[in-house]
Scaffold this motif. Structure first.
Motif, short mmCIF file in Angstrom:
data_model
loop_
_atom_site.label_atom_id
_atom_site.label_comp_id
_atom_site.label_asym_id
_atom_site.label_seq_id
_atom_site.Cartn_x
_atom_site.Cartn_y
_atom_site.Cartn_z
N LEU A 31 0.84 -1.19 0.00
CA LEU A 31 0.00 0.00 0.00
C LEU A 31 0.87 1.25 0.00
CD1 LEU A 31 -2.75 -1.11 2.48
CD2 LEU A 31 -2.89 -0.89 0.01
N ASN A 32 2.02 1.11 0.59
CA ASN A 32 2.94 2.25 0.63
C ASN A 32 3.38 2.62 -0.78
OD1 ASN A 32 4.69 4.19 1.38
ND2 ASN A 32 6.30 2.81 1.99
N VAL A 33 3.60 1.61 -1.60
CA VAL A 33 4.00 1.88 -2.98
C VAL A 33 2.78 1.92 -3.90
CG1 VAL A 33 6.31 0.95 -2.77
CG2 VAL A 33 4.39 -0.56 -3.32
N SER A 34 1.63 1.89 -3.31
CA SER A 34 0.40 1.90 -4.11
C SER A 34 0.34 3.15 -4.97
CB SER A 34 -0.82 1.85 -3.20
OG SER A 34 -0.90 3.04 -2.44
N HIS A 35 1.16 4.11 -4.65
CA HIS A 35 1.18 5.34 -5.45
C HIS A 35 1.75 5.04 -6.83
CE1 HIS A 35 -0.12 7.83 -2.19
NE2 HIS A 35 0.69 7.16 -1.40
N ASN A 36 2.47 3.91 -6.93
CA ASN A 36 2.98 3.51 -8.24
C ASN A 36 1.83 3.10 -9.14
OD1 ASN A 36 5.67 3.89 -7.65
ND2 ASN A 36 5.75 1.95 -6.55
N ASN A 37 0.81 2.59 -8.51
CA ASN A 37 -0.36 2.18 -9.26
C ASN A 37 -1.15 3.41 -9.68
OD1 ASN A 37 -2.87 1.14 -10.10
ND2 ASN A 37 -2.38 -0.73 -9.01
N MET A 38 -1.54 3.46 -10.92
CA MET A 38 -2.23 4.64 -11.42
C MET A 38 -3.64 4.73 -10.86
SD MET A 38 -0.85 4.41 -15.26
CE MET A 38 -1.76 5.79 -15.90
N GLU A 39 -4.20 3.61 -10.46
CA GLU A 39 -5.55 3.64 -9.94
C GLU A 39 -5.57 4.05 -8.49
OE1 GLU A 39 -8.60 1.44 -11.17
OE2 GLU A 39 -7.46 0.07 -12.39
N PHE A 40 -6.70 4.51 -8.09
CA PHE A 40 -6.85 4.93 -6.71
C PHE A 40 -7.04 3.71 -5.82
CE2 PHE A 40 -9.89 5.91 -3.32
CZ PHE A 40 -9.05 6.71 -2.56
N ILE A 41 -6.22 3.58 -4.85
CA ILE A 41 -6.34 2.46 -3.92
C ILE A 41 -6.94 2.96 -2.61
CG2 ILE A 41 -5.10 0.60 -2.78
CD1 ILE A 41 -4.90 0.51 -5.77
N PRO A 42 -8.09 2.47 -2.26
CA PRO A 42 -8.73 2.89 -1.00
C PRO A 42 -7.97 2.39 0.21
CG PRO A 42 -9.97 1.09 -1.99
CD PRO A 42 -8.87 1.44 -2.96
N ALA A 43 -6.74 2.78 0.29
CA ALA A 43 -5.89 2.30 1.38
C ALA A 43 -6.40 2.80 2.73
CB ALA A 43 -4.45 2.78 1.14
#
Length: 115
Positions: free
Chosen positions: A51-63
């Motif tokens: 989740l920390n690197v979820s910013h790499n993912n272009m989609e929004f992650i409801p972290a």
DNA sequence: ATTCTGACAGCAA
DNA sequence: TTTGCTGCCAGAA
């Protein structure tokens, strides 16, 4: 042909993203629950890392819907402002007090059960 | 290659 | 009850 040796894609991280994105509105889950659903049981730390690197993912992650097993917003400081995560959750109808989710079990969404 | 850290969880003292 | 260590897996220095 040769396997697409992508660095960190289509493995633990992607799974975490998929599961996290599957968390319904107004619901929450825990790192351990996701880790257990992925089959790693005690690798809850990896979930947080993903989740920390979820910013790499272009989609929004409801972290913001993922908290630790205590229902404590441990990662709120990773949302820019310490109150962002809390605000988001309360916006979805989650009651938060003292950085902790009220009715945690009630709002809890376990991928191992729901999926 | 080695070492440390990390959005956790479980257990021991 | 609270505090601290350990285990888990992967990535960064």
């Amino acid at each position: 042909m040769s396997r697409p040796k992508l660095k960190s894609d289509n493995d633990f991280f992607t799974k975490v993203y998929e599961v996290t994105k599957c968390v319904p509105y107004g619901r929450i889950t825990s790192y351990g629950a996701i880790a257990r659903y992925l089959g790693s049981g005690r690798s809850a730390r990896m979930v947080g890392w993903a989740l920390n690197v979820s910013h790499n993912n272009m989609e929004f992650i409801p972290a913001h819907r993922v908290v630790n097993r205590n229902g404590l917003l441990t990662g709120k400081y990773h949302f820019g402002n310490s109150t962002t995560m809390e605000q988001l959750l309360q916006n979805e109808g989650i009651i938060i007090e003292n950085d902790r989710i009220m009715n945690f079990e009630e709002k809890f969404w376990d991928p191992a059960i729901e999926l």
